[in-house]
Design an enzyme around this catalytic site. Sequence first.
Site, PDB file in Angstrom:
ATOM      1  N   ASP A 476       0.832  -1.212   0.000  1.00 24.67           N
ATOM      2  CA  ASP A 476       0.000   0.000   0.000  1.00 24.67           C
ATOM      3  C   ASP A 476       0.863   1.258   0.000  1.00 24.67           C
ATOM      4  O   ASP A 476       2.081   1.216   0.245  1.00 24.67           O
ATOM      5  CB  ASP A 476      -0.894  -0.015   1.250  1.00 24.67           C
ATOM      6  CG  ASP A 476      -2.221   0.674   1.024  1.00 24.67           C
ATOM      7  OD1 ASP A 476      -2.307   1.528   0.121  1.00 24.67           O
ATOM      8  OD2 ASP A 476      -3.178   0.372   1.767  1.00 24.67           O
ATOM      9  N   ASP A 546     -10.665   2.045  -3.297  1.00 25.81           N
ATOM     10  CA  ASP A 546     -11.234   1.827  -1.965  1.00 25.81           C
ATOM     11  C   ASP A 546     -12.756   1.905  -2.027  1.00 25.81           C
ATOM     12  O   ASP A 546     -13.433   1.643  -1.037  1.00 25.81           O
ATOM     13  CB  ASP A 546     -10.707   2.872  -0.973  1.00 25.81           C
ATOM     14  CG  ASP A 546      -9.374   2.433  -0.373  1.00 25.81           C
ATOM     15  OD1 ASP A 546      -9.026   1.246  -0.517  1.00 25.81           O
ATOM     16  OD2 ASP A 546      -8.684   3.273   0.225  1.00 25.81           O
TER      17      ASP A 546
HETATM   18  C1  GLA Z   1      -5.718   1.864   2.062  1.00 28.05           C
HETATM   19  C2  GLA Z   1      -6.145   0.656   1.247  1.00 28.05           C
HETATM   20  C3  GLA Z   1      -7.194  -0.114   2.003  1.00 28.05           C
HETATM   21  C4  GLA Z   1      -6.655  -0.544   3.335  1.00 28.05           C
HETATM   22  C5  GLA Z   1      -6.177   0.684   4.124  1.00 28.05           C
HETATM   23  C6  GLA Z   1      -5.474   0.263   5.384  1.00 28.05           C
HETATM   24  O1  GLA Z   1      -6.720   2.803   2.133  1.00 28.05           O
HETATM   25  O2  GLA Z   1      -6.597   1.037  -0.008  1.00 28.05           O
HETATM   26  O3  GLA Z   1      -7.623  -1.228   1.259  1.00 28.05           O
HETATM   27  O4  GLA Z   1      -5.598  -1.431   3.130  1.00 28.05           O
HETATM   28  O5  GLA Z   1      -5.297   1.470   3.357  1.00 28.05           O
HETATM   29  O6  GLA Z   1      -4.978   1.336   6.091  1.00 28.05           O
END
Ligand code: GLA
Length: 729
Positions: A476, A546
Amino acid sequence: MPILFDEKQKLFLLNTKNTTYAFAVAERGFLTHLHYGPKIADCDVAAMRRPFCKSFSPTLDNIDSRDTALAECACFGSGDFRTPSILVRQSDGHAVLKLTYKNHFIRKGKVKIPGLPASFAPEADVETLEMILVDEKCRLECVLLYSVFADSDVIARSAIVRNRGGEALRIEKLASCLLDVGWEIEKFDLVSFPGSWARERRFRRTPLSDGVHTLASACGITSHRMNPAFCVCSREATEEHGRVYGMALLYSGDFASEIELDPFGSIRMTTGINPACFAWELQSGEEFHAPEALMIVTDGGFGDMSRSMHDFIRAHVMRSPWKSRPRPVLVNNWEATYFDFNGEKLLALAKSASELGVEMLVLDDGWFGKRDNDRCALGDWVENTRKLQGGLSLLSKELQKLGMKLGLWFEPEMISEDSDLFRAHPDWCLQIPGREKLMGRRQFVLDMGREEVVEHLFERMRAILDAAEIAYVKWDCNRYLTEVGSAVLPPERQMEASHRFVLGTYRLHELLLERYPELLIEGCAGGGGRFDAGMLHYVPQIWCSDDTDALERLSIQYGTSFFHPCSSMGAHVSACPNHQTGRTISFSTRGIVALAGTFGYELDMTKLSEAERTEAREQIALYRKVHPIVLEGDLYRLTSPECDPIVAWQNVSKDRKSFVVSWVIPHCTPQQTALRIRLRGLDPERVYADWKTGERFRGDFLMNFGLIHELRDRAGDGAGVIRVFDSAE
Ligand code: GLA
């Protein structure tokens, strides 16, 4: 031979499967672009030259003017007033260059680009033209690279600048690719993919108007705001017909694509590192490599362009052995638990998921250091045994008993102020002395341009990955870069920090892939904030967004699919009401939309109703049937979420013996009767049988008449259908 040189006309012909790219060395050694389009066997250079415009177009000898000529490489300040592809500051303060032909090489194979992603193929299947241009005054060489592949219409391009002089040079701009298209009678549109967090890669088509249009990221990473891929298309172009030029950059940092319609009706397209965020000091004897760009042209509309790009990316960009392997069905605990989990909770989630056929638990954010919220501990890549008694090793063993694998979340490039790493190395994050550092999601960004930072991260990740059986990593990156300065670079090199960040990130990927070639890595950046062809060189899939709302996802996945294969799109079934939109869409439609990409769940499966559990079992069985077609087949976008009342798409196996067709009606409208969905890409004479019902149709019937969807009143928003067909013979 795909690349031909006609000595007499000083003509270069680059022949792909269906297209020809032609340019020649003109008077005084300038390169003149001649043609990019469907194949032409031979070119008469004299007949293809552009008559030049006399008024206000400076020339040396009234023969030729750079202002109106079509170029391969455009220098700043020497008579071409359109957007330049190269700008290099010299020791006398000037940045004017005149690049003329020096020599060239045509070679079998494809060179790697140091530190950067690049397409590849066996040596026999690709040929590369290395065109060397020189500026006599400052002894700079600019090398233009063109690679032509036996099985594709995509041409890979990049550029190198070499300092052959005695004085240092400062590169202020170096586009990876420049394409001039001239004298068309048709009008053209520009297609781009802008967005924001949770709203990535929305398809936007606007008439191409006069002037320069810049599609860019200055965020330090690719960003949600704009994608480094775009099309210029004829105003008449559709999914199935019409001229489309496509260009995509293999780069995951600050980029700029410039599309210019000039006063004489020619279109210039460039793409490369964003010059607003970049400069590079080049000492005598050094060279600098620009990232690679891919370009394509077709008269077969957007669909043909996308299918060619998908094939190319799968065959020649993605390296992971997972690119052609079925991906495990996973459950991710993020939307199920957020930071609030422990070993017991995770195992309960895994158990209920495994009973339905889920194969992997992905443990998301919060398993390390003191991380119970997003304010701390990034950088402290040490298991939190308070939350996970027995640690990751025990968890992976418990999962194995359930027949499941373990996947793990990392956010390597980030650091929390409240972390042991920051306390030990405050100078390791990007910063400018005397300026406050902005927070993004309450975190700072590591200076990935520093070798010791990359090495430290690799050591930490290695310790974790070696201590337990971990089959998958979600990588990430949850903020953009600001105050991009490095504590170790001298003042004249500070503008290199952003590109060095990208190089460091790629380096860490390389180290991981070398050590764990079988590891399945999913890219992510606050959802789809780093979704680009460069990243797909290292990871076979990327979390698309997301936003897991199925209706929103229709648009996000539609836009993403223009340049990126379905197998790269991370897609999950999540809970309703949806955590991003508050909307409730049926479990079945959420499954249909997630089946368009890699498939998994991101909800608390212990809370599913019996009916949902039955449906989930069916979805997973369907996934096993559908996934090979989605992974390696051809995508046909049958309608558009931007303008049609039904969103339909189809994946057809390469042998055209099996296909899956899905559709969703986003908004229910009463008092309608039916819609007809005409399919594409089938064998007209083949009889296809529905996998479930056994119903039979010939390919020509399905393509010319189609399947009928009956519209029912009170069906609710987001009714969806998925059907799989196999050859009946
Ligand atoms: C990002 C990712 C999510 C999750 C969060 C965790 O937003 O896109 O899927 O992993 O971080 O903090």
